[in-house]
Each structure stands twice: as structure tokens, then as C-alpha cells.
Design a protein around this motif. Structure first.
Motif, PDB file in Angstrom:
ATOM      1  N   PHE A 133      -8.486 -14.487 -26.131  1.00  0.00           N
ATOM      2  CA  PHE A 133      -8.309 -13.010 -26.482  1.00  0.00           C
ATOM      3  C   PHE A 133      -7.993 -12.267 -25.079  1.00  0.00           C
ATOM      4  O   PHE A 133      -7.608 -11.117 -24.981  1.00  0.00           O
ATOM      5  CB  PHE A 133      -9.761 -12.457 -26.961  1.00  0.00           C
ATOM      6  CG  PHE A 133      -9.650 -11.184 -27.379  1.00  0.00           C
ATOM      7  CD1 PHE A 133      -8.834 -10.845 -28.617  1.00  0.00           C
ATOM      8  CD2 PHE A 133     -10.308 -10.490 -26.761  1.00  0.00           C
ATOM      9  CE1 PHE A 133      -8.984  -9.198 -28.905  1.00  0.00           C
ATOM     10  CE2 PHE A 133     -10.719  -8.887 -27.102  1.00  0.00           C
ATOM     11  CZ  PHE A 133     -10.035  -8.588 -28.400  1.00  0.00           C
ATOM     12  N   LEU A 134      -8.780 -12.410 -23.806  1.00  0.00           N
ATOM     13  CA  LEU A 134      -8.645 -11.929 -22.682  1.00  0.00           C
ATOM     14  C   LEU A 134      -7.944 -12.995 -21.525  1.00  0.00           C
ATOM     15  O   LEU A 134      -8.261 -13.977 -21.655  1.00  0.00           O
ATOM     16  CB  LEU A 134     -10.396 -11.721 -22.210  1.00  0.00           C
ATOM     17  CG  LEU A 134     -10.832 -10.604 -23.093  1.00  0.00           C
ATOM     18  CD1 LEU A 134     -12.405 -10.348 -22.206  1.00  0.00           C
ATOM     19  CD2 LEU A 134     -10.250  -9.183 -23.256  1.00  0.00           C
TER      20      LEU A 134
ATOM     21  N   ALA B 120     -11.728  -4.596 -18.505  1.00  0.00           N
ATOM     22  CA  ALA B 120     -11.900  -5.700 -19.167  1.00  0.00           C
ATOM     23  C   ALA B 120     -10.747  -5.471 -20.355  1.00  0.00           C
ATOM     24  O   ALA B 120     -10.166  -6.171 -21.069  1.00  0.00           O
ATOM     25  CB  ALA B 120     -13.252  -5.624 -19.908  1.00  0.00           C
ATOM     26  N   LEU B 121     -10.671  -4.130 -20.850  1.00  0.00           N
ATOM     27  CA  LEU B 121      -9.546  -3.779 -22.039  1.00  0.00           C
ATOM     28  C   LEU B 121      -8.188  -4.271 -21.485  1.00  0.00           C
ATOM     29  O   LEU B 121      -7.451  -4.826 -22.305  1.00  0.00           O
ATOM     30  CB  LEU B 121      -9.533  -2.355 -22.204  1.00  0.00           C
ATOM     31  CG  LEU B 121     -10.864  -1.782 -22.859  1.00  0.00           C
ATOM     32  CD1 LEU B 121     -10.622  -0.207 -22.916  1.00  0.00           C
ATOM     33  CD2 LEU B 121     -10.905  -2.246 -24.248  1.00  0.00           C
ATOM     34  N   ARG B 123      -7.510  -6.726 -19.711  1.00  0.00           N
ATOM     35  CA  ARG B 123      -7.114  -8.205 -19.777  1.00  0.00           C
ATOM     36  C   ARG B 123      -6.867  -8.699 -21.068  1.00  0.00           C
ATOM     37  O   ARG B 123      -6.630  -9.935 -21.279  1.00  0.00           O
ATOM     38  CB  ARG B 123      -8.509  -8.775 -19.342  1.00  0.00           C
ATOM     39  CG  ARG B 123      -8.706  -8.741 -17.747  1.00  0.00           C
ATOM     40  CD  ARG B 123      -9.970  -9.131 -17.492  1.00  0.00           C
ATOM     41  NE  ARG B 123     -10.219 -10.614 -17.666  1.00  0.00           N
ATOM     42  CZ  ARG B 123     -11.637 -11.026 -18.075  1.00  0.00           C
ATOM     43  NH1 ARG B 123     -12.636 -10.394 -18.323  1.00  0.00           N
ATOM     44  NH2 ARG B 123     -11.555 -12.396 -18.765  1.00  0.00           N
ATOM     45  N   ARG B 124      -6.947  -7.685 -22.342  1.00  0.00           N
ATOM     46  CA  ARG B 124      -6.724  -8.261 -23.640  1.00  0.00           C
ATOM     47  C   ARG B 124      -5.226  -8.909 -23.624  1.00  0.00           C
ATOM     48  O   ARG B 124      -4.173  -8.245 -23.499  1.00  0.00           O
ATOM     49  CB  ARG B 124      -6.959  -7.047 -24.786  1.00  0.00           C
ATOM     50  CG  ARG B 124      -6.572  -7.645 -26.193  1.00  0.00           C
ATOM     51  CD  ARG B 124      -7.127  -6.603 -26.904  1.00  0.00           C
ATOM     52  NE  ARG B 124      -6.428  -5.258 -27.065  1.00  0.00           N
ATOM     53  CZ  ARG B 124      -5.421  -4.857 -27.987  1.00  0.00           C
ATOM     54  NH1 ARG B 124      -5.398  -5.377 -28.862  1.00  0.00           N
ATOM     55  NH2 ARG B 124      -4.887  -3.687 -27.682  1.00  0.00           N
ATOM     56  N   THR B 125      -5.065 -10.192 -24.271  1.00  0.00           N
ATOM     57  CA  THR B 125      -3.704 -10.638 -24.433  1.00  0.00           C
ATOM     58  C   THR B 125      -2.863 -10.180 -25.436  1.00  0.00           C
ATOM     59  O   THR B 125      -3.513  -9.759 -26.575  1.00  0.00           O
ATOM     60  CB  THR B 125      -3.741 -12.311 -24.750  1.00  0.00           C
ATOM     61  OG1 THR B 125      -5.128 -12.647 -23.965  1.00  0.00           O
ATOM     62  CG2 THR B 125      -2.661 -12.913 -24.711  1.00  0.00           C
TER      63      THR B 125
END
Lengths: 456, 158
Positions: A133-134, B120-121, B123-125
Motif C-alpha cells: 500500500f505504501l 506518508a501520503l 508513499r501510497r502506491t
């Protein structure tokens, strides 16, 4: 990888709502936002049933569900495989979840409309992080914030307890406690509210960390977070308040659009921080008798963690005992000889206006105080005007039935503190100055008038 | 149905997209989409499911195609749910990437306003993705409140 549920506590705080997928018996999937999810035990969670009817129908026909939740600090996503077990409507779990929903609802004038229908308990069949997800963290970076060790907290508790025990009088206890919460724990915005003589409302007696002191601000019992804590005697912690308030306002918007807004009350303004993200309210109890509420606020949605609740409850008990002790001690010492009243020098005159209908006092056209402190002020002003008196004893106030003080546990001391602080803020030319235990003087820089009206 | 003509305005600003699918045993799955874009016909929606996280969803869609999608605006909670059966499932094309990234960035900005850490946002795939397209068969109001669950086109087919 299988994780244990407690690792997900942060994800359950509702800051960024997760989602819940179910499936109808005809094979049509359904997905909805999770407004509240909480851990029941090591293997169960409860989800709030408010409006999602299709979800409820699906779960009754096909108990399998999948939930995803987010960690609001790291933004990691977790997935939970659920199996619906039962709906609870009158259990402690339901009451706890309903109170949380109601506290938020009453902040937005949605009480009764925005309410919990049931707490739907689901068995957690598996929990796993949503890998991928990350994107991976750069090497050497840390995803999480620093943590504090238990020894720090124990030391902090002992420091605050010490200050409570050392306080010489009630007023310094109130100030010291809030200062200690700030200096020792870093809780910068706090207030203490005490239950008034009617038992129906709480009045702010001390605060710290706000532009306006808010002393004298009232909160009705059973309304909002603080009122709910007073009504139930149980602590409550709300995180991600902005998210919850936005959620509740979205509901309010749809009710009003549907033409159902006629019975809605206006929003209760949150006392304190305009952009509070989390709040923790703790009851001040002595042998199950409620004295008031300690409320902490923060602009950080994660300021109050689960352990703070039980940890600070220990502190709240000590504060309550301290208030009780110092309220009683004020009466024990014999009164010294009365000091002669001082003549008032000529200065600006103050006009006091007293409304008998609700014991409300205005000074120079501005609201000052009401209820018992309002009646006390009228008594003092009358005695000063008609008899030229300047000194008074707590004892004579207690014996005056017209003030309407309860015969036991009257909290007179707190009423006097409230009156003193309101005068300091709104009318510094008139002061209540302690001269000895159980005795105080009414000092005035100038003349005053007192008008009494029957109507409100 | 009547609603798809209005779909474009209905979906304006709804940047959080959650997609539910189910397997042959009716076990549901949920995955977050990187983007949801309306097709030119105004009645079909393509959801972009990141390869990294959508394994179960893609298997379910290949199995039966049934899909439910909630689209929402995090700051206001305005929410709509759309349902249908996926007709086309393919790898997203490079020329679609910019639109997908733009959509995902709109979500990031909105959620950052709530207070989530932007680092962090980011880094969302969100790529590479599979693109799943379905004709909107059902549309429901899902903004929290007493009208949640009401069909947005009561005259339309269910």
C-alpha cells in the motif's frame, strides 16, 4: 503475516475512516465507510450501526465482511477478515459506543437523530497489513514518533499528586493542578468544571491555556462530551474530533436537506480550543458523588492515548479528594476579629443589575454571573449599601437560607472563587479579598448602584 | 438509467475511492483505488486498482465482475456508491498515468488537510494499475444521514 488486534488501537480512533465490504446473497457487493470500529477483546471488534442498512441486511444474510483501516500516524493500511456474530443493543459495549456517538451528536445539535442503533460484534478471522500500500521507507527513516517510558509517567503522577497535597487552599489547588498537567504532562489546554447546586449544570471554575479564561462558562449535564461524562461518571476520550464533527455535520446537512431540521438545537460551542482535535474528559468523584469534570483538549488528534484515560483517572480522584478536603478545611479555623471596613475612595461607579427571575447579575451592562454566586453578590452589595459593611464570613452565608445553598456539601468555597474570578475579569474595581480562613472583605474602588428587577 | 447523465456532476470532488468485490463463495474484499474516472459515454466508470494491493480484487473481477464503489470527499463526507459488473479489465496504459496521478494527488491534498502526514501520503502506491470499467447499474446516496442508502435514480433499473 498475522497481527494482533491491540496493535491496531491507533487505527480504530476514526481519524481517517476505514471501509467495510459486505456481500448480498445474490452476489452484489456493498461497500461503506466505517464511522466507528473498536476492539472488544483479542478476537472481536464492534462496528457501529447507525445508518448503513444495506450492510446490516447483508451481514444478517451473509456474515462475511472485510474491513480496511488506516494508521493515522504512518498511513499504513490493515485489512481484517470479519464474521458477523451478533448485534448488541443494551450491553455496556453498546452504551459506551452510543455515548460516544451521542457526545458528538449533541455538539452538532443532532442528538436523537444521529444515534447508534446497535453495536455489531464481529469475530476477527484474520488481520494483515496491506503490503505494497505504501512504497518502502527510505533507508534509515523512522515511520513512528518517539514513545515515552512508563517510569516517566509514574514520576509525573507522583509530582502532580505532591502538588495537590501541598495546596494551601482551594484556589491554589485549582491553579496548581492545571499548571502541573501542563508542565509535567504537556497538556497545555485544560479546564475544571464543578457541578452547580441544581445538579443540572457544570460551571467552569478554572482553566489554563486559553485566550479567554472561560471561567463561569456553563455546560449542561448530559450535553456534549463534558456533560456526558458528568451524567455517566465515566471518562471519555475523543480523538480526531474534527473528523467526527465533520461527519456529524454531514449528517446534519442531510437531515436539513430532507426537511427534518425543525427540531434541531443550535450547536453547542465547544468551550476552549477553536480547532480541538482531541478531548479527554474525566469525572471528579468522591465516593461516587460527582464534584465536577476535568477536561483536556489538544490540537493534536493523537494527544490522548488509551492509557491516559485510566492513568489520569487516578489523578482525577486525587483532585476530587483535594477539592473536598480544602472546601471543608476553610470552615475549621476560628475567625479572627473583624477588620474595620475601609472607606472607598472616589472612583468610577459601577452599576449592578440583578434579575430575580434567574438570579442573574449584570455589571455595567455586561453579564457577570448567576445562580448561587449571583445571590451571594446581591447579599454583599445590599449589606455594603444599606449597612456600610465590608467584611463577611462564610458562616453567615451558610446560615442565610435565601442563598439556597444545600445544607450539606454546599461547595460555598467554589462559589466564592467563581464570583471572585468573574469580578476580576469583568469588574476589577470590585474585589473579594480573603482576610482569614472563612472570612473575606468586599473591596471597592468607587461607588456602586444596585438595581433589582423581578422579570428576566 | 437517468442518473449516468448526471454522473459527472455527482462525482465532482469525490477523491477517496474504495472498491468492493467478492469471490465465488460470496466473501467480499475491499481495496482502495488510485483513481476513478468517468468514461466519455458519461455512464461508465473506470477504477484504477494498484497492482501492488489489488490481487484479490482482480481475481474476483475475473471470476464474476461484480463491483461496488464508494466515492467520497473526506473533508465533507459527501459520499456516493455505484454498482455494476465490470466488462473490461486490462492493464492501465501509460497515457492514462498522468490523470491517475492527478486524481491520487487530489486525495492526498484533501487528507493532508485533515492532518495526515504528507510524507506518508506520498508513499501510497498508485502505479502500475489495472483498469476496470463498468457501466453504472445502480447509484446510491451514501452521505452519512437518514438518506444514506437511497437510490439516486429511483426511476432507474435496479
Amino acid at each position: 503475516m498475522i497481527a494482533k488486534l491491540p496493535a491496531l488501537a491507533r487505527c480504530f480512533q476514526g481519524i481517517l475512516p476505514g471501509a467495510l465490504a459486505t456481500c448480498a446473497p445474490d452476489g452484489t457487493p456493498n461497500v461503506t465507510y466505517l464511522s466507528q470500529i473498536r476492539q472488544v477483546d483479542e478476537r472481536h471488534v464492534a462496528i457501529s450501526r447507525q445508518f448503513f442498512n444495506k450492510t446490516s441486511r447483508n451481514l444478517e444474510a451473509n456474515p462475511r465482511a472485510t474491513a480496511t483501516v488506516f494508521d493515522p500516524v504512518t498511513f499504513e493500511q490493515w485489512k481484517l477478515g470479519l464474521r458477523y456474530v451478533r448485534s448488541e443493543t443494551d450491553t455496556p459495549l453498546f452504551v459506551e459506543m452510543a455515548l460516544r456517538v451521542e457526545a458528538i451528536a449533541s455538539h452538532t445539535g443532532m442528538k436523537g437523530i444521529f444515534r447508534l442503533l446497535s453495536a455489531d460484534v464481529c469475530e476477527v478471522e484474520w488481520v494483515r497489513p496491506v503490503t505494497g500500500f505504501l512504497a518502502p521507507l527510505p533507508e534509515g527513516a523512522c515511520a513512528d514518533g518517539p514513545t515515552t517510558g512508563p517510569m516517566t509517567e509514574i514520576r509525573a503522577l507522583s509530582l502532580v499528586s505532591c502538588r495537590i497535597n501541598r495546596a494551601a487552599d482551594l484556589e491554589s489547588l485549582l491553579e496548581d493542578v492545571l499548571a502541573a498537567l501542563d508542565e509535567v504532562f504537556g497538556f497545555r489546554h485544560s479546564m475544571l468544571l464543578l457541578l452547580d447546586e441544581t445538579g443540572r449544570s457544570l460551571t467552569t471554575i478554572a482553566s489554563r491555556g486559553y485566550g479567554e479564561s472561560g471561567v463561569g462558562a456553563e455546560v449542561a449535564v448530559a450535553q456534549g462530551l463534558i456533560g456526558t461524562v458528568a451524567a455517566t461518571g465515566a471518562p471519555m476520550r475523543v480523538s480526531g474530533m474534527e473528523a467526527l464533527l465533520r461527519y456529524s455535520r454531514a449528517v446534519r446537512g442531510t437531515v436539513e436537506a430532507a426537511g427534518g431540521g425543525a427540531g434541531l438545537r443550535r450547536e453547542i460551542p465547544l468551550p476552549g480550543l477553536p480547532h480541538a482535535e482531541s478531548q479527554l474528559a474525566l469525572p471528579l468523584l468522591v465516593e461516587e458523588r460527582l464534584l465536577g469534570v476535568l477536561a483536556l483538549e489538544s490540537g493534536d488528534p493523537l494527544a490522548f492515548e488509551e492509557w491516559h484515560e485510566s492513568f489520569l483517572l487516578v489523578l482525577a480522584n486525587q483532585i476530587a479528594m483535594g477539592i473536598e478536603r480544602l472546601s471543608e478545611e476553610a470552615e475549621k479555623e476560628p475567625a479572627p476579629p473583624a477588620r474595620a471596613g475601609t472607606a472607598a475612595p472616589a472612583a468610577a461607579a459601577h452599576a449592578f443589575l440583578y434579575y430575580e427571575a434567574d438570579d442573574c447579575v449584570f455589571v455595567d451592562g455586561e453579564y457577570l454571573i448567576r445562580n448561587v454566586p449571583g445571590r451571594i453578590l446581591r447579599k454583599l452589595l445590599r449589606a455594603a449599601r444599606d449597612e456600610g459593611r465590608r467584611e463577611f464570613t462564610n458562616r453567615e452565608l451558610r446560615l442565610d437560607a435565601s442563598l439556597g445553598l444545600p445544607t450539606v456539601k454546599d461547595n460555598l468555597e467554589t462559589r466564592l472563587i467563581l464570583l471572585r474570578r468573574r469580578l476580576e475579569e469583568k469588574c476589577p474595581g470590585v474585589r473579594l479579598v480573603p482576610v482569614a480562613r472563612g472570612r473575606f472583605a468586599l473591596e471597592m474602588d468607587g461607588a456602586f448602584t444596585l438595581e433589582e428587577r423581578r422579570g428576566a | 438509467m437517468a442518473v449516468p447523465g448526471k454522473l459527472a456532476s455527482l462525482l465532482e470532488g469525490l477523491v477517496a475511492v474504495h472498491v468492493a468485490t467478492r469471490d465465488a463463495a460470496l466473501v467480499p474484499d475491499e481495496v482502495m483505488a488510485a483513481a476513478a474516472l468517468l468514461e466519455l459515454d458519461g455512464r461508465s466508470l473506470t477504477v484504477y486498482l494498484p497492482d501492488a494491493t489489488a490481487g484479490t480484487a482482480l481475481a474476483n473481477l475475473r471470476d464474476n465482475g461484480e463491483v461496488a464503489v464508494v466515492l467520497s470527499q473526506p473533508l465533507t463526507h459527501r459520499t456516493v456508491q455505484l454498482k455494476g459488473r465490470v466488462e473490461t479489465l486490462r492493464a492501465a496504459r501509460e497515457e492514462e498515468r498522468e490523470a491517475v496521478e492527478r486524481f491520487a494527488a487530489a486525495f492526498d491534498a484533501e487528507v493532508a488537510a485533515i492532518g495526515l502526514p504528507p510524507a506518508a501520503l506520498r508513499r501510497r502506491t498508485r502505479w502500475p494499475c489495472a483498469a476496470a470499467t463498468f457501466a453504472v447499474r445502480e447509484a446510491y446516496e451514501q452521505t452519512p444521514g437518514p438518506r444514506a442508502g437511497e437510490p439516486l435514480a429511483p426511476e432507474g433499473p435496479r
